[in-house]
Every structure is written in C-alpha cells, then in structure tokens.
Design a protein around this motif. Structure first.
Motif, mmCIF file in Angstrom:
data_model
loop_
_atom_site.group_PDB
_atom_site.id
_atom_site.type_symbol
_atom_site.label_atom_id
_atom_site.label_comp_id
_atom_site.label_asym_id
_atom_site.label_seq_id
_atom_site.Cartn_x
_atom_site.Cartn_y
_atom_site.Cartn_z
ATOM 1 N N ASP A 228 0.813 -1.218 0.000
ATOM 2 C CA ASP A 228 0.000 0.000 0.000
ATOM 3 C C ASP A 228 0.846 1.268 0.000
ATOM 4 O O ASP A 228 0.347 2.358 -0.283
ATOM 5 C CB ASP A 228 -0.924 0.016 1.233
ATOM 6 N N ASP A 229 2.125 1.123 0.330
ATOM 7 C CA ASP A 229 3.001 2.304 0.310
ATOM 8 C C ASP A 229 3.226 2.793 -1.124
ATOM 9 O O ASP A 229 3.449 3.978 -1.365
ATOM 10 C CB ASP A 229 4.360 1.965 0.935
ATOM 11 N N ASP A 230 3.229 1.832 -2.076
ATOM 12 C CA ASP A 230 3.407 2.152 -3.499
ATOM 13 C C ASP A 230 4.715 2.909 -3.752
ATOM 14 O O ASP A 230 4.731 3.918 -4.475
ATOM 15 C CB ASP A 230 2.216 2.982 -3.995
ATOM 16 N N ILE A 231 5.780 2.431 -3.172
ATOM 17 C CA ILE A 231 7.079 3.093 -3.366
ATOM 18 C C ILE A 231 8.140 2.102 -3.832
ATOM 19 O O ILE A 231 9.331 2.350 -3.698
ATOM 20 C CB ILE A 231 7.554 3.777 -2.063
ATOM 21 N N GLY A 232 7.696 0.971 -4.399
ATOM 22 C CA GLY A 232 8.661 -0.036 -4.836
ATOM 23 C C GLY A 232 9.219 -0.804 -3.652
ATOM 24 O O GLY A 232 8.633 -0.839 -2.562
ATOM 25 N N VAL B 259 5.841 3.740 14.511
ATOM 26 C CA VAL B 259 6.691 2.715 15.109
ATOM 27 C C VAL B 259 5.872 1.824 16.036
ATOM 28 O O VAL B 259 6.081 0.611 16.116
ATOM 29 C CB VAL B 259 7.847 3.380 15.890
ATOM 30 N N SER B 260 4.877 2.415 16.712
ATOM 31 C CA SER B 260 4.130 1.689 17.737
ATOM 32 C C SER B 260 3.283 0.553 17.167
ATOM 33 O O SER B 260 3.268 -0.553 17.708
ATOM 34 C CB SER B 260 3.235 2.662 18.499
ATOM 35 N N ASP B 261 2.543 0.819 16.060
ATOM 36 C CA ASP B 261 1.640 -0.208 15.533
ATOM 37 C C ASP B 261 1.888 -0.547 14.056
ATOM 38 O O ASP B 261 1.180 -1.379 13.487
ATOM 39 C CB ASP B 261 0.175 0.214 15.738
ATOM 40 N N GLY B 262 2.844 0.115 13.435
ATOM 41 C CA GLY B 262 3.177 -0.189 12.045
ATOM 42 C C GLY B 262 2.240 0.434 11.029
ATOM 43 O O GLY B 262 2.438 0.275 9.814
ATOM 44 N N LYS B 263 1.229 1.151 11.472
ATOM 45 C CA LYS B 263 0.237 1.707 10.553
ATOM 46 C C LYS B 263 0.893 2.678 9.579
ATOM 47 O O LYS B 263 1.706 3.516 9.973
ATOM 48 C CB LYS B 263 -0.850 2.427 11.349
ATOM 49 N N LEU B 264 0.496 2.526 8.293
ATOM 50 C CA LEU B 264 0.986 3.447 7.275
ATOM 51 C C LEU B 264 0.443 4.842 7.550
ATOM 52 O O LEU B 264 -0.777 5.034 7.661
ATOM 53 C CB LEU B 264 0.552 2.977 5.880
ATOM 54 N N VAL B 265 1.311 5.812 7.650
ATOM 55 C CA VAL B 265 0.900 7.191 7.932
ATOM 56 C C VAL B 265 0.847 8.005 6.649
ATOM 57 O O VAL B 265 -0.125 8.702 6.385
ATOM 58 C CB VAL B 265 1.877 7.856 8.933
ATOM 59 N N ALA B 266 1.882 7.912 5.849
ATOM 60 C CA ALA B 266 1.931 8.711 4.624
ATOM 61 C C ALA B 266 2.915 8.079 3.655
ATOM 62 O O ALA B 266 3.807 7.318 4.051
ATOM 63 C CB ALA B 266 2.371 10.139 4.951
ATOM 64 N N SER B 267 2.742 8.375 2.379
ATOM 65 C CA SER B 267 3.707 7.909 1.389
ATOM 66 C C SER B 267 3.702 8.851 0.203
ATOM 67 O O SER B 267 2.716 9.545 -0.063
ATOM 68 C CB SER B 267 3.403 6.478 0.927
#
Length: 544
Positions: free
Chosen positions: A438-442, A467-475
């Motif tokens: 889902d990061d879509d950054i290769g 860092v705490s839960d691994g949730k994607l914040v931004a990309s």
C-alpha cells in the motif's frame, strides 16, 4: 449528456491536480560566464559558495546569487598557466590551486572570500586533497610528503617545522595544549608515495614537530572515497585516547602506553568494484562497538568463516564473554542494545562509494562520483543475552531478505524489503507485520527512525509508518531513485539522470527539480536548500 461530460472533465482535472507534484521553489538562478567543473557550497551563515572551470573561478553570494568576484586563474595566480586540481579548505577560507608539471608541481593558496593569492610555491610535490590537512587550532596545514611531515602557516605558507618520524597522511586527530594525537594512513592513490608504510598512532608537539610518543594500531584507517568522511573515530576521554576502528584500541595520552584493545583486522570485500572504478570502498559492513556504562560490545569478524560478539570491561579491557559463532555472516551492518539483549542484523544494506572513469563512443571522458547501497547476503536477525553472551533467540523470518533495522524501546524494527516488522527484543515474538504494497514506493531499500515514525526509503519513493503499531501514515511515490542525503525534516532522492525530489518527512509530500543529466546537487547543512550545479548555471532551490 453534456452535463455528464462536464462532470467527468472536472473529475479528470481534479485527479490531475491531486497527483501533480509541485516544483521546488527557485530562490535564485545564476548563469556564469564559464562552465562548472568544480563546485563547493559554503554554509548559509558563511554566506558564499564557488564554482570554477579549469580557467576561471566565481565566488557568489548564497543569499541572492550575485557575483562577489569572478576572475581567470591567470589573473589570481600568474605563476600557474592552467589548473589541474582545486581543493577548498573552508575552515581557513582558502583554496589550493594546482598545476601539475611532472615533478615541478606549482601550488597557489588563495583567499576564497577575496580572490587574492596568499602564497605560491613549487617546493612541495605530489600534494593532493588526500595529503593536505588543515589544523584549525594552529591555523596551519600539515603536508604529508614522501620523506617528511611538514607544517606551514595557512596564510603565509611559512614552514614552521618538519619531521621524518611520522610517515603517511595525518588522519583524524585529538588536540590538547598545542599537541595532537593522530593516526596515519595511506589513501589509495598514494600507496607508491609511502612505500614501507606502517601503522602509526603518534603524539606530536605542534610547536616544533617533535614526536613525543608513537605506537602501532590494528586495522586500516581511511576516508570514504567520495564523501571524504573518516571511517574511524578518535576521541579523548580524560587521559585515555580511544581509537574506534574495527573495534576499540585505547592509549594513555601522556605516555602512549597501550591500555587495552579489542580490535580485529577485517577486510570488507563483500561487493565487487564497478567497471572503470579508479577508487572504490565498502562501508558499514561491520557495526560500530556499543558502549554501555562500564561494558563494551565489539564484533569480531576477523575470521571470514565465523564471527563473534565479545563483551569487555571498558576500564580494564578484560574479556567478559564471547558469544557462540555467528557462522557465515559476510556483513553485520547493525548491532543494537535494548534491555538485556544485543540485536544483530546479519546481512542487508551496506554503503559503497566509487569514482568511475567513463569513456563514450566519441572518446569523451567523464568522471562519475557514485554512492549506492547494495544488499549483502546471507540475511538474518539474532539476539544475544548481555549477561553471558548466549543466543536468546534467532528469527527465521528474515532468511529471505532484510534491508536494515533499528531498535527503539523494547522492540526491534526491521525491513525485509517487502514488509516492515516489529519484534519484541525480549523473546523475538512479532508485534506486527505490515506489507509495503500500500506504500506504493517499490521495494523498501532502507529504513530510518524519524521522531516516532519508521521512514521507509523505497526504490520509487518514501513512506512513513507508526513505530508503535506499524500503521501506514503517509507515502509519496517518485521515480526510480536512491537516497542522496537527509537533514532534519527533509530527505533528498536522486535519479540516475540527476533529477531530485525533496521529501518532507512529516507527511512524505515532496517537491521536485528536474536537473540536467550529470548535475551536481548539494543539500545544505541546515536542510533548507539544495544547490544545483549544471553546465554554466547554479540554481538554489528550497526544500520546503
């Protein structure tokens, strides 16, 4: 029907607007009267930078780009007919200009700010950026020559002393009361100049050049071939001289007596040299020692078949324990301490630097200065108990890939290239696994800690996760590129064609600048601007 088309058009325009990327704001652009073969970016507070061809040099204002001075070299230093090399020494506000004449080299030292010559000489031969070191505390240059070490005043060139008891180039040093302790080394291109070289760490009186004591050291001191950083560290803790190079070696400041050592010869030959390379180095293949109170943890990789972690008492150097063999590891780039565990990252990303000479079909020669981060196998992650060196746990998860890792709090954060993981340091159990699709950054090439976020540097962009839960914040997705530099809140990605993108790490948005192929780019120390040098043009762009 017309209404439907209109709505679709609006949606299409809206989508374009959402995905269009802003260009980096141009602060100013300056076209020079000459091409740019050399460039140097001064600190913003210093106020000026320079660009030069082999015949002319221009110093310009960092604030607005206006020319402070611009002169042909023959006007600055009439004794020099051409310029073969230019070396800045920012701390002394000087530049060395060289004309090579096969044994009759001419060197001129000029004041960068004023564009005036301070002194010229043909007395010293085979000088280069590798064997001239500025000693700021005494405002002088240490010149490492074939037969002797010479010390001269920076502003006049007056020779103060010389000694034949110190061979090789002055490396990093520590200073106290007009005396230095320094490590000698031989840069790759100067091996022939210092035949019979032997490792020396020595204390030198800067008043007269007397060598007060000398000892040997284990390992190979050097600078990185492109960025010029030393790959070792020298420090002074009270009266203990601490050399960190392939481990730790300590000496008494007053007498030079060896106190204790935990250092091991290691050659990082885990990546091949690229074709055409005239200089090449591999860095970061062995993690630095960890100091924790009275304890020191050191990696022993002197044996290519098996490696160990060793724990020492920092006061006495007593070996407290040796871990079981870490078999087959060719690189251990990261070693972290969390709680009562030492976390070892086996394999993954290491840094390579090379100066590559290229010749095109028309015979044109170009020099590429390349920095990149290849991946080294085998991979793995292992924890060692700090009390006795036994293996606490070993993860099978990363046998198929690992880029890099760091420890934070009670957890180790690891990137496999396809996902990031958090593992409890205590027992290795997974806290989370988050795929990077889902990061879509290769592919995730590198991982770094920024505030409370794990920053993933991908092959096509940058993303951040809690860092705490691994949730994607931004990309932010960009073109195929690699990390160029990072300062403060900003990170620069650069393509093979020299285009750059400035990522704002708080939300991973970025602004871009499309440069000409082969352009040189420099991120300022403060991280606020990038200077782009291309053909005859200097452009200052804002990262924000």
């Amino acid at each position: 029907m017309k209404k439907s088309i209109f709505i679709h058009s609006l949606l299409a325009m809206s989508a374009l607007t959402c995905f269009a990327q802003e260009d980096m704001t141009t602060v100013w652009e300056q076209r020079l009267e000459h091409s740019i073969a050399y460039s140097g970016t001064g600190l913003e507070e210093r106020g000026y930078s320079y660009a030069a061809s082999d015949k002319e040099m221009t110093v310009f204002s960092n604030k607005d780009g206006h020319t402070i001075w611009s002169k042909p070299f023959k006007e600055i230093a009439p004794n020099l007919r051409k310029i073969d090399e230019l070396i800045p020494f920012w701390e002394s506000n000087t530049v060395f200009l060289f004309e090579r004449k096969m044994g009759k080299d001419q060197v001129a030292c000029i004041d960068i700010e004023k564009g005036t010559v301070l002194w010229t000489t043909d007395k010293y031969q085979n000088l280069s950026e590798d064997n001239v070191v500025y000693i700021a505390e005494k405002e002088g240059f240490a010149l490492s020559l074939k037969e002797s070490l010479v010390f001269i005043k920076a502003r006049t060139g007056e020779e103060l002393w010389s000694t034949s008891k110190f061979k090789g180039v002055v490396g990093k040093y520590v200073y106290r009361d007009n005396q230095i302790v320094t490590v000698n080394f031989v840069p790759g291109g100067l091996a022939a100049l210092f035949s019979g070289f032997k490792n020396q760490i020595a204390k030198i009186d800067l008043n007269n050049g007397d060598v007060l004591w000398e000892q040997t050291y284990v390992g190979r001191a050097e600078r990185k071939v492109v960025t010029r950083e030393f790959v070792f560290d020298l420090d002074l803790k009270d009266d203990m001289v601490v050399l960190k190079m392939n481990g730790i070696q300590t000496y008494d400041w007053k007498t030079g007596a060896k106190l204790w050592a935990a250092a091991f010869d290691f050659t990082a030959d885990v990546v091949g040299s690229p074709a055409g390379a005239t200089a090449f180095g591999i860095y970061g293949a062995v993690a630095e020692p960890i100091w924790d109170g009275d304890d020191v943890y050191v990696l022993d990789m002197s044996n290519k078949k098996s490696q160990y972690v060793k724990k020492y008492d920092r006061n006495t150097g007593k070996l407290l324990w040796t871990s079981p063999e870490i078999k087959g590891a060719r690189a251990i780039p990261a070693m972290g301490l969390a709680g009562d565990k030492i976390i070892l990252q086996i394999g993954g990303t290491v840094e390579c630097q090379a100066i590559i000479r290229k010749k095109d079909s028309e015979g044109n020669i170009t020099i590429e200065r390349k920095v990149w981060w290849p991946d080294v196998k085998p991979w793995g992650l292992k924890a060692i108990n700090t009390n006795d060196g036994s293996v606490a746990w070993e993860s099978e998860r990363f046998k198929k890939g690992i880029s890099n890792s760091f420890t934070v709090g009670d957890n180790a954060i690891v990137c496999s290239g396809k996902a990031i993981y958090s593992l409890k340091v205590a027992d290795g159990t997974e806290v989370y696994e988050v795929e990077l699709k889902d990061d879509d950054i290769g592919r995730g090439e590198q991982l770094m800690l920024y505030e409370d976020k794990a920053i993933v540097i991908g092959s096509k962009g940058v993303s951040s996760h809690n860092v705490s839960d691994g949730k994607l914040v931004a990309s932010g997705r960009y073109k195929s590129s690699a990390l160029e530099d990072s300062k403060g809140d900003y990170l620069i990605m650069k393509t093979e064609g020299a285009d750059i993108a400035s990522f704002y790490l708080k939300d991973c948005t970025y602004k871009k600048f499309n440069a000409r192929k082969g352009a040189t780019t420099t991120l300022t120390e403060e991280g606020d601007y990038v200077y782009v040098y291309e053909k005859k043009t200097v452009t200052k762009v804002a990262t924000k």
